[in-house]
Scaffold this motif. Structure first.
Motif, short mmCIF file in Angstrom:
data_model
loop_
_atom_site.label_atom_id
_atom_site.label_comp_id
_atom_site.label_asym_id
_atom_site.label_seq_id
_atom_site.Cartn_x
_atom_site.Cartn_y
_atom_site.Cartn_z
N SER A 104 0.84 -1.20 0.00
CA SER A 104 0.00 0.00 0.00
C SER A 104 0.87 1.24 0.00
O SER A 104 2.07 1.18 0.30
CB SER A 104 -0.86 -0.07 1.28
OG SER A 104 -1.46 1.17 1.58
N TYR A 121 4.60 7.59 17.70
CA TYR A 121 5.07 7.77 16.32
C TYR A 121 6.32 8.66 16.30
O TYR A 121 7.32 8.34 15.65
CB TYR A 121 3.94 8.41 15.50
CG TYR A 121 4.16 8.45 14.02
CD1 TYR A 121 3.86 7.35 13.22
CD2 TYR A 121 4.64 9.59 13.40
CE1 TYR A 121 4.05 7.39 11.83
CE2 TYR A 121 4.83 9.65 12.02
CZ TYR A 121 4.53 8.55 11.24
OH TYR A 121 4.72 8.60 9.89
N THR A 155 -1.73 9.06 1.16
CA THR A 155 -1.79 7.59 1.16
C THR A 155 -2.96 7.16 2.05
O THR A 155 -3.55 8.00 2.76
CB THR A 155 -0.51 6.97 1.77
OG1 THR A 155 -0.49 7.27 3.17
CG2 THR A 155 0.76 7.47 1.12
P1 NAD Z 1 -0.01 2.78 4.50
O1 NAD Z 1 -0.94 2.50 5.62
O2 NAD Z 1 -0.56 3.11 3.15
O3 NAD Z 1 1.02 1.57 4.32
C1 NAD Z 1 1.61 0.95 5.43
C2 NAD Z 1 2.19 -0.38 4.98
O4 NAD Z 1 2.73 -1.04 6.15
C3 NAD Z 1 1.13 -1.32 4.40
O5 NAD Z 1 1.68 -2.06 3.33
C4 NAD Z 1 0.81 -2.24 5.56
O6 NAD Z 1 0.32 -3.51 5.16
C5 NAD Z 1 2.18 -2.35 6.19
N1 NAD Z 1 2.13 -2.85 7.58
C6 NAD Z 1 1.42 -2.36 8.62
N2 NAD Z 1 1.59 -3.16 9.70
C7 NAD Z 1 2.41 -4.16 9.31
C8 NAD Z 1 2.95 -5.31 9.96
N3 NAD Z 1 2.68 -5.59 11.26
N4 NAD Z 1 3.77 -6.13 9.26
C9 NAD Z 1 4.04 -5.88 7.96
N5 NAD Z 1 3.56 -4.82 7.29
C10 NAD Z 1 2.75 -3.97 7.96
O7 NAD Z 1 0.94 3.97 5.03
P2 NAD Z 1 1.93 4.98 4.27
O8 NAD Z 1 1.37 6.34 4.43
O9 NAD Z 1 2.28 4.48 2.92
O10 NAD Z 1 3.20 4.91 5.24
C11 NAD Z 1 4.36 4.18 4.90
C12 NAD Z 1 5.52 4.70 5.77
O11 NAD Z 1 5.74 6.08 5.50
C13 NAD Z 1 5.27 4.59 7.27
O12 NAD Z 1 6.46 4.21 7.93
C14 NAD Z 1 4.87 5.99 7.63
O13 NAD Z 1 5.13 6.29 8.98
C15 NAD Z 1 5.74 6.80 6.70
N6 NAD Z 1 5.28 8.17 6.46
C16 NAD Z 1 4.06 8.40 5.89
C17 NAD Z 1 3.67 9.72 5.68
C18 NAD Z 1 2.37 10.05 5.02
O14 NAD Z 1 2.02 11.23 5.00
N7 NAD Z 1 1.65 9.12 4.47
C19 NAD Z 1 4.50 10.77 6.07
C20 NAD Z 1 5.72 10.48 6.66
C21 NAD Z 1 6.10 9.18 6.86
#
Ligand code: NAD
Length: 274
Positions: free
Chosen positions: A28, A169, A204
């Motif tokens: 995702s 977080y 996302t």
């Molecule tokens: P998302 O929810 O779209 O994706 C998260 C992914 O992690 C998914 O594939 C999910 O299946 C996987 N996941 C969750 N728990 C899991 C587990 N126990 N074992 C294996 N996989 C697991 O989120 P995203 O927004 O794409 O975030 C991805 C990364 O980017 C994260 O580390 C998040 O903190 C970071 N991030 C996101 C943003 C944002 O604005 N979206 C900003 C800064 C950092």
């Protein structure tokens, strides 16, 4: 007409041909965007993350068909060190090597510190921070043997600054920035780099869930949440895209980025310039 040699064209278009990349949490959002970008750059890819078997099979088949590279999938739960060990062993057994490790899996939970559920703290620390400790410690022997490795940790602007109600977080993301520096220092002479990418808000499913939650909590519209809450700190007033993060990851994984190690690079529209 300026005709380039074919081999050079191929190298320019597919700078990661011959590499093997593992992206945690790549079913995702950002992880999936990064997996696609790595595949487009020619790397074999190992996907990981939660989801239904049929959705994951479709994603895997699509990436394989779109980019003509080998794709596999590990269902390893990032809260379980023994599952992470099995995943790393399976990557090396199935693909022969592990060159690019992207620690991306992450979850979010928002609550005041004195009401923060202990099980949410534990889950966030284990998925957003400890899983990267395990993947890195387990991947290093293979990277050292090949004298090549690119470790890219998806941290956050919250790895550099705090925000209220995000205790776990922010703690986990500051932790992964620290882990990045230590991994960089311990591997600096071995052809291995370790860097953190620190996105601000990226559109996302993780962010989509926060929009509805905050709209309900504050009794305001989705548009108000986006402009007045989420992007309040982000000076350029736009979400970053998963494609932008994919392109940056490909660059950090490339030979050209060999001297870049130990950094925490904001991709936040100016948020941490405040
Ligand atoms: P998302 O929810 O779209 O994706 C998260 C992914 O992690 C998914 O594939 C999910 O299946 C996987 N996941 C969750 N728990 C899991 C587990 N126990 N074992 C294996 N996989 C697991 O989120 P995203 O927004 O794409 O975030 C991805 C990364 O980017 C994260 O580390 C998040 O903190 C970071 N991030 C996101 C943003 C944002 O604005 N979206 C900003 C800064 C950092």
């Amino acid at each position: 007409m300026n005709v380039q040699p074919k081999a050079r064209d191929t190298r320019a278009a597919r700078p990661l041909a011959g590499r093997v990349s593992l992206v945690t949490g790549s079913t995702s959002g950002i992880g999936l965007g990064i997996a696609r970008a790595l595949a487009e750059a020619g790397s074999e890819v190992v996907l990981n993350g939660l989801g239904t078997a049929s959705e994951i099979a479709t994603t895997k088949d699509q990436i394989e068909a779109d980019y003509g590279i080998k794709v596999s999938y590990s269902a390893a739960d990032m809260t379980r060190p023994e599952a992470i060990a099995e995943m790393i062993a399976a990557v090396i057994a199935g693909h022969g090597q592990l060159d690019v490790l992207v620690n991306n899996a992450g979850i979010q939970y928002v609550a005041p510190l004195d009401q923060f559920p202990v099980e949410k703290w534990d889950a966030i620390l284990s998925i957003n921070l400890s899983s990267a400790f395990h993947t890195i410690r387990l991947a290093l022997p293979a990277m050292r043997q090949n004298k090549f490795g690119r470790i890219i940790n998806i941290a956050s602007a919250h790895g550099l600054v705090g925000s209220p109600f995000k205790a776990a977080y922010v703690a986990a993301k500051h932790g992964i920035v620290g882990l990045t520096k230590v991994a960089a220092l311990e591997t600096a002479e071995e052809g291995i780099t370790c860097n953190a990418i620190c996105p601000g808000y990226v559109y996302t499913p993780l962010v989509e869930a926060q929009i509805d939650g905050q709209a309900r909590a504050h009794g305001i519209s989705r548009d108000q949440v986006i402009h007045d809450v989420l992007l309040a700190q982000q000076p350029n007033k736009r979400f970053a895209t998963v494609e932008e993060l994919g392109a940056l990851t490909v660059f950090l994984a490339s030979d050209a980025a060999v001297s870049i190690t130990g950094i925490a690079l904001p991709v936040d529209g100016g948020w941490t310039a405040h």
